[in-house]
Scaffold this motif. Structure first.
Motif, PDB file in Angstrom:
ATOM      1  N   ALA A 159      -9.020  32.619   9.400  1.00 36.66           N
ATOM      2  CA  ALA A 159     -10.121  31.307   9.077  1.00 36.66           C
ATOM      3  C   ALA A 159     -11.399  32.043   9.770  1.00 36.66           C
ATOM      4  CB  ALA A 159      -9.898  29.579   8.872  1.00 36.66           C
ATOM      5  N   ALA A 160     -11.083  31.741  11.236  1.00 44.19           N
ATOM      6  CA  ALA A 160     -12.330  32.748  12.236  1.00 44.19           C
ATOM      7  C   ALA A 160     -12.943  33.578  11.496  1.00 44.19           C
ATOM      8  CB  ALA A 160     -12.325  31.808  12.871  1.00 44.19           C
ATOM      9  N   ILE A 161     -12.525  34.479  11.631  1.00 48.42           N
ATOM     10  CA  ILE A 161     -12.282  35.690  10.866  1.00 48.42           C
ATOM     11  C   ILE A 161     -12.946  35.586   9.519  1.00 48.42           C
ATOM     12  CG2 ILE A 161     -11.469  37.760  10.470  1.00 48.42           C
ATOM     13  CD1 ILE A 161      -9.766  37.710  12.471  1.00 48.42           C
ATOM     14  N   ALA A 162     -12.203  35.321   8.853  1.00 52.81           N
ATOM     15  CA  ALA A 162     -13.088  34.969   7.297  1.00 52.81           C
ATOM     16  C   ALA A 162     -14.104  34.266   7.325  1.00 52.81           C
ATOM     17  CB  ALA A 162     -12.551  34.345   6.812  1.00 52.81           C
ATOM     18  N   MET A 163     -14.594  33.885   8.376  1.00 48.40           N
ATOM     19  CA  MET A 163     -16.076  33.225   8.432  1.00 48.40           C
ATOM     20  C   MET A 163     -16.803  33.752   8.450  1.00 48.40           C
ATOM     21  SD  MET A 163     -17.055  30.190   7.080  1.00 48.40           S
ATOM     22  CE  MET A 163     -18.694  28.986   7.616  1.00 48.40           C
ATOM     23  N   ARG A 164     -16.537  34.256   9.476  1.00 53.16           N
ATOM     24  CA  ARG A 164     -17.797  35.363  10.125  1.00 53.16           C
ATOM     25  C   ARG A 164     -18.408  36.681   9.742  1.00 53.16           C
ATOM     26  NH1 ARG A 164     -14.327  35.104  15.572  1.00 53.16           N
ATOM     27  NH2 ARG A 164     -12.882  37.177  14.388  1.00 53.16           N
ATOM     28  N   ILE A 165     -17.255  37.068   8.422  1.00 51.52           N
ATOM     29  CA  ILE A 165     -17.399  38.163   7.982  1.00 51.52           C
ATOM     30  C   ILE A 165     -18.567  37.134   6.441  1.00 51.52           C
ATOM     31  CG2 ILE A 165     -16.457  39.827   5.868  1.00 51.52           C
ATOM     32  CD1 ILE A 165     -14.103  39.764   8.163  1.00 51.52           C
ATOM     33  N   LYS A 173      -5.669  42.296  10.073  1.00 50.08           N
ATOM     34  CA  LYS A 173      -5.544  43.261   8.738  1.00 50.08           C
ATOM     35  C   LYS A 173      -6.135  42.862   7.495  1.00 50.08           C
ATOM     36  CE  LYS A 173      -4.868  48.488   7.354  1.00 50.08           C
ATOM     37  NZ  LYS A 173      -4.294  49.604   7.297  1.00 50.08           N
ATOM     38  N   ILE A 174      -5.363  41.856   7.403  1.00 51.63           N
ATOM     39  CA  ILE A 174      -5.481  41.641   5.328  1.00 51.63           C
ATOM     40  C   ILE A 174      -6.465  40.320   5.471  1.00 51.63           C
ATOM     41  CG2 ILE A 174      -4.270  40.115   4.176  1.00 51.63           C
ATOM     42  CD1 ILE A 174      -1.149  40.855   5.535  1.00 51.63           C
ATOM     43  N   THR A 175      -6.551  39.844   6.227  1.00 52.77           N
ATOM     44  CA  THR A 175      -7.692  39.286   6.119  1.00 52.77           C
ATOM     45  C   THR A 175      -8.889  40.047   5.938  1.00 52.77           C
ATOM     46  OG1 THR A 175      -6.471  36.999   7.624  1.00 52.77           O
ATOM     47  CG2 THR A 175      -8.778  36.952   7.513  1.00 52.77           C
ATOM     48  N   VAL A 176      -9.500  40.540   6.665  1.00 49.71           N
ATOM     49  CA  VAL A 176     -10.158  41.656   6.381  1.00 49.71           C
ATOM     50  C   VAL A 176     -10.277  42.186   5.736  1.00 49.71           C
ATOM     51  CG1 VAL A 176     -11.688  43.264   7.569  1.00 49.71           C
ATOM     52  CG2 VAL A 176     -11.098  41.688   9.062  1.00 49.71           C
ATOM     53  N   ASN A 177      -9.414  43.150   5.335  1.00 49.19           N
ATOM     54  CA  ASN A 177      -9.603  43.831   3.383  1.00 49.19           C
ATOM     55  C   ASN A 177      -9.906  42.474   2.388  1.00 49.19           C
ATOM     56  OD1 ASN A 177      -8.771  45.607   4.362  1.00 49.19           O
ATOM     57  ND2 ASN A 177      -6.403  45.317   4.228  1.00 49.19           N
ATOM     58  N   GLN A 178      -9.587  41.084   2.517  1.00 47.78           N
ATOM     59  CA  GLN A 178      -9.466  39.932   1.558  1.00 47.78           C
ATOM     60  C   GLN A 178     -10.487  39.619   1.948  1.00 47.78           C
ATOM     61  OE1 GLN A 178      -7.114  38.786  -0.952  1.00 47.78           O
ATOM     62  NE2 GLN A 178      -6.205  40.985  -0.406  1.00 47.78           N
ATOM     63  N   LEU A 206     -13.362  41.161   3.035  1.00 52.71           N
ATOM     64  CA  LEU A 206     -14.212  42.634   2.089  1.00 52.71           C
ATOM     65  C   LEU A 206     -14.124  41.996   0.796  1.00 52.71           C
ATOM     66  CD1 LEU A 206     -13.809  44.946   4.588  1.00 52.71           C
ATOM     67  CD2 LEU A 206     -15.927  43.390   4.260  1.00 52.71           C
ATOM     68  N   LEU A 207     -13.585  41.957   0.093  1.00 57.91           N
ATOM     69  CA  LEU A 207     -13.005  41.709  -1.469  1.00 57.91           C
ATOM     70  C   LEU A 207     -13.317  40.975  -2.270  1.00 57.91           C
ATOM     71  CD1 LEU A 207      -8.414  42.857  -1.946  1.00 57.91           C
ATOM     72  CD2 LEU A 207     -11.389  44.442  -2.617  1.00 57.91           C
ATOM     73  N   ALA A 208     -13.852  39.204  -1.298  1.00 52.74           N
ATOM     74  CA  ALA A 208     -14.325  38.374  -1.791  1.00 52.74           C
ATOM     75  C   ALA A 208     -16.172  39.061  -1.723  1.00 52.74           C
ATOM     76  CB  ALA A 208     -14.251  36.908  -0.626  1.00 52.74           C
ATOM     77  N   LEU A 209     -16.491  40.203  -0.810  1.00 51.96           N
ATOM     78  CA  LEU A 209     -17.766  40.160  -0.401  1.00 51.96           C
ATOM     79  C   LEU A 209     -18.202  40.833  -1.818  1.00 51.96           C
ATOM     80  CD1 LEU A 209     -18.330  40.693   2.976  1.00 51.96           C
ATOM     81  CD2 LEU A 209     -19.485  38.849   1.772  1.00 51.96           C
ATOM     82  N   GLN A 210     -17.069  42.290  -2.197  1.00 52.42           N
ATOM     83  CA  GLN A 210     -17.533  42.507  -3.281  1.00 52.42           C
ATOM     84  C   GLN A 210     -17.687  41.785  -4.651  1.00 52.42           C
ATOM     85  OE1 GLN A 210     -14.587  45.594  -3.128  1.00 52.42           O
ATOM     86  NE2 GLN A 210     -15.505  47.294  -1.651  1.00 52.42           N
TER      87      GLN A 210
END
Length: 193
Positions: A37-43, A80-85, A87-91
Motif C-alpha cells: 500500500a505504501a508503494i502504491a500510495m507513493r505512485i 513489481k505487481i504493485t508497481v505495474n498495477q 501504473l495501469l491505474a495512472l493510465q
C-alpha cells in the motif's frame, strides 16, 4: 532469521497458497498489504486508487496461485505487481481525464448547433445502449462509465477476457453504426465513444 530459512518459509507459504490454503493467503496479505500500500500510495497519491491497487494485487495472486511455484523472490515479485498495477491505474485515470476534457470542450460550444448535436449524440447513444442485450450493456457500462479494463470486467463477471473484449467491440460498433447513420460519428469520436 538466516536468508535460507526465510526463503524456505516463503516457498512453503506459496506452496500452501497454490494448494488453495486461505489461511496461508491471509498470512501473506497480513504481511504484505501495508508495504505494498505504501508503494502504491507513493505512485498514485490517492487513497481510493491505492486501495484498489492493493486489492488487485492480491486478487491476481489468488487467481494465479497455480503459478506461485515459479516465484523465486516473493518481495520483489509482489512489489513489481504493485508497481505495474499502479501504473495501469495512472493510465486509466489519465484516459478518463482526457475523456472529461473532451466532453468539457464540447460542452462549451461556439454556437447552439454544437449544443444540439451534443444532445442528439447523447440521446442516440443512450437509446442504443438501452437496446443492447443485457450482458453487453453491463460490459459497456463497466468499461465506459466505471472505467474498468476488459480484464477487470472479465474477472468481476466471471467471463473470459476474449468474450468481454468481443462484447465491448460489438457494443461500440453498434453505437458507431447508429451515429454514422445519423451523420454524427465525427463529433462522437471527440467524445471517445
Amino acid at each position: 532469521m538466516p536468508p535460507e530459512s526465510l526463503h524456505t518459509d516463503e516457498t512453503a507459504l506459496l506452496l500452501r497458497i497454490a494448494e488453495g490454503d486461505e489461511q496461508a493467503f491471509s498470512s501473506l496479505f497480513t504481511t504484505w498489504a501495508t508495504p505494498l500500500a505504501a508503494i502504491a500510495m507513493r505512485i498514485l497519491k490517492n487513497e481510493y486508487a491505492r486501495q484498489e491497487v492493493v486489492q488487485e494485487v492480491f486478487i491476481k495472486v489468488w487467481l494465479h496461485r497455480d503459478k506461485l511455484d515459479k516465484v523465486e523472490n516473493l518481495g520483489a515479485w509482489l512489489r513489481k505487481i504493485t508497481v505495474n498495477q499502479s501504473l495501469l491505474a495512472l493510465q486509466r485515470h489519465a484516459a478518463n481525464d482526457k475523456r472529461l476534457e473532451a466532453i468539457q470542450i464540447t460542452q462549451n460550444p461556439v454556437d447552439n448547433t454544437s449544443t444540439l448535436e451534443l444532445k442528439e449524440i447523447r440521446r442516440l447513444v443512450h437509446e442504443t445502449i438501452e437496446s443492447l442485450p443485457p450482458q453487453r450493456k453491463i460490459i459497456y457500462q463497466l468499461n465506459r462509465v466505471e472505467g474498468k479494463t476488459t480484464r477487470e470486467i472479465a474477472e468481476e463477471l466471471q467471463l473470459s477476457h476474449g468474450y468481454v473484449r468481443n462484447a465491448l467491440s460489438a457494443a461500440l460498433a453498434i453505437i458507431r453504426e447508429r451515429l454514422t447513420g445519423s451523420g454524427l460519428l465525427l463529433l462522437a469520436l471527440l467524445l471517445h465513444l
